[in-house]
Structure formats: structure tokens, C-alpha cells
Design a protein around this motif. Sequence first.
Motif, PDB file in Angstrom:
ATOM      1  N   SER A  83       0.805  -1.220   0.000  1.00 46.96           N
ATOM      2  CA  SER A  83       0.000   0.000   0.000  1.00 46.96           C
ATOM      3  C   SER A  83       0.837   1.270   0.000  1.00 46.96           C
ATOM      4  O   SER A  83       0.353   2.337  -0.386  1.00 46.96           O
ATOM      5  CB  SER A  83      -0.945   0.014   1.208  1.00 46.96           C
TER       6      SER A  83
ATOM      7  N   LYS B 184      -4.885   0.699  -9.027  1.00 47.63           N
ATOM      8  CA  LYS B 184      -5.340   1.513 -10.153  1.00 47.63           C
ATOM      9  C   LYS B 184      -4.164   2.094 -10.925  1.00 47.63           C
ATOM     10  O   LYS B 184      -4.147   2.101 -12.170  1.00 47.63           O
ATOM     11  CB  LYS B 184      -6.246   2.637  -9.649  1.00 47.63           C
TER      12      LYS B 184
ATOM     13  N   GLY C 121      -8.620  -0.180   1.661  1.00 49.10           N
ATOM     14  CA  GLY C 121      -8.797   1.258   1.781  1.00 49.10           C
ATOM     15  C   GLY C 121      -8.365   1.934   0.512  1.00 49.10           C
ATOM     16  O   GLY C 121      -7.881   1.290  -0.439  1.00 49.10           O
ATOM     17  N   ALA C 122      -8.516   3.236   0.494  1.00 43.47           N
ATOM     18  CA  ALA C 122      -8.205   3.989  -0.716  1.00 43.47           C
ATOM     19  C   ALA C 122      -6.743   3.846  -1.116  1.00 43.47           C
ATOM     20  O   ALA C 122      -6.420   3.812  -2.308  1.00 43.47           O
ATOM     21  CB  ALA C 122      -8.559   5.466  -0.505  1.00 43.47           C
ATOM     22  N   THR C 123      -5.842   3.739  -0.144  1.00 47.05           N
ATOM     23  CA  THR C 123      -4.410   3.720  -0.463  1.00 47.05           C
ATOM     24  C   THR C 123      -4.030   2.518  -1.299  1.00 47.05           C
ATOM     25  O   THR C 123      -3.405   2.653  -2.364  1.00 47.05           O
ATOM     26  CB  THR C 123      -3.576   3.756   0.828  1.00 47.05           C
TER      27      THR C 123
ATOM     28  N   GLU D  77      -6.015   0.502  -2.934  1.00 45.82           N
ATOM     29  CA  GLU D  77      -6.789   0.502  -4.173  1.00 45.82           C
ATOM     30  C   GLU D  77      -6.189   1.462  -5.197  1.00 45.82           C
ATOM     31  O   GLU D  77      -6.204   1.197  -6.404  1.00 45.82           O
ATOM     32  CB  GLU D  77      -8.244   0.854  -3.871  1.00 45.82           C
ATOM     33  N   GLU D  78      -5.641   2.579  -4.729  1.00 46.70           N
ATOM     34  CA  GLU D  78      -4.991   3.528  -5.634  1.00 46.70           C
ATOM     35  C   GLU D  78      -3.722   2.933  -6.256  1.00 46.70           C
ATOM     36  O   GLU D  78      -3.400   3.216  -7.413  1.00 46.70           O
ATOM     37  CB  GLU D  78      -4.658   4.813  -4.893  1.00 46.70           C
TER      38      GLU D  78
END
Length: 252
Positions: A16, A50, A42-44, A46-47
Motif C-alpha cells: 500500500s 489503479k 482502503g483507498a491507499t 486501491e490507488e
Amino acid sequence: MDLKLKGKNAVVTGASRGVGRAIALGLAKEGVNLVICASRMGATIEEVAKEAESYGVKATALAADLGSSESTLAFMQEAERLLGDLDILVNNAGIWLQGWCQEIPLEDWQRSLDVNLTGPFLTSQYFAKSNLGKGRPGRIININSQAAFNGSTTGHAHYAASKAGMVALTISMARELSPRGITVNGIALGIVATDMTKESRENKPGYYESRIPLGRVAEPEDIANIVVFMASEPAGYLTGTTLDATGGMLMR
């Protein structure tokens, strides 16, 4: 140099942020499909997936508690389901708990061993069983530390002990698996500019730089570049080694 990594599949733990993130993105840039994990979704994380996909590869983020055998097994099973064949395993996830040896709570000691040593053993065991069962080669890369050889001077005896165990595990697995096509290597880090080391670096300005002959703390990308090479076909004659990537702190 053609690293011959395009189309390969890799599992990277602890991806992450910091070194794990840089390794995941470095592999993605070479065309490697990924399953990455963090301790929680969490967003981290997942980013990171991506961003990896922006390089034209498949990337999936999962949550896994690598201090739990059940969670670790479930993670590896899902990674294999998503990727199919597993070519590369990077055991990067780790914790760096603080405490002087006379004060370390037993639960901190055990948690350090569970996450930093037992977790990589279990992911590697699964990886080896899968690839041996399919008659396939593979690369296991263990992210280690100079503390495995020098011990800790800053209140991290449990971390150092877990990393010393990883050195012996790397050698032992390499002896067993290399004749069957799976290489196992490690990379010993010094101080890297990550969130995990931020507080310690800020509390001791200049201390770590003074111990590094190159005069600077490593950036995550410095480590990622080495790991990407270790995962590649041109590095196929390496096995059982823990490479010094400390800017000269270790020199072994």
C-alpha cells in the motif's frame, strides 16, 4: 536489457505504501500482472492497483492479515485464483515495533515473528507447493534488513530477530527449491524514506545518514529497481543470497 518480465504474474505483500508500493509499480511498468495486499482495504491500496493498471496490466488489491495463518492462506488461494499461475512472490509486508529488550511485551515479540517471519514462510510454502505441483519455475524474493546481520541499536530486537530468521529461511528454501526451478533470494535494506521509519528519522536527524557511506537515506524506488531485476530472467543464476542494498551500511 530485456528483463523478460512482460506477462508474468506476481504477488506483492505490504504494497500500500513505501517500498512495497514502489516494487508493485516497478513490476507493473515491466508488464507484470499483480495481486497486492495490505492489512486492510482502503483507498491507499486501491490507488496502487489503479496506478499499476495504468501500465496496461491486471492488478487486484486484497486485504490480508499476514500474522494470521488462516488469512494468509486465504489470500494466497485468492491470488492464485485471480492470476492463474504464480511466477513471482515478493514478501515485503513487515512491522517495526519499538521496545527495549527488557521491556518488550510477549505479544509484541510474537506479533513480530508472526508477521515478519511466519507470514513469509506461509506465502512461500503455498507458492512452492503450487509451482512444484504444476512443474513451473518461480522467483521468491524476501525483503529483509541489515538488522538481520547487525542487530538493533534502537530498540527493535524483536524485528532484528525475525529478520535474522528470514536469512536462514531464504537459504534453506533456496537449497530445497532451486534444483526444481524456484530461486529464493533476499535483499537487506538499510534505512528507507518510508512512513514506517519517518518518526525514527525525525527524532534522530542526521543519525542514519552518518551511518551510510553513500550519505543518504534510500528512496523506495532505489529498492524497487533492484527487486525488479532480481525477479527477472537475467537474474536467474542468483539463489540463496541476501543482497546488501543499504548504501554501504552493511558491506557483507
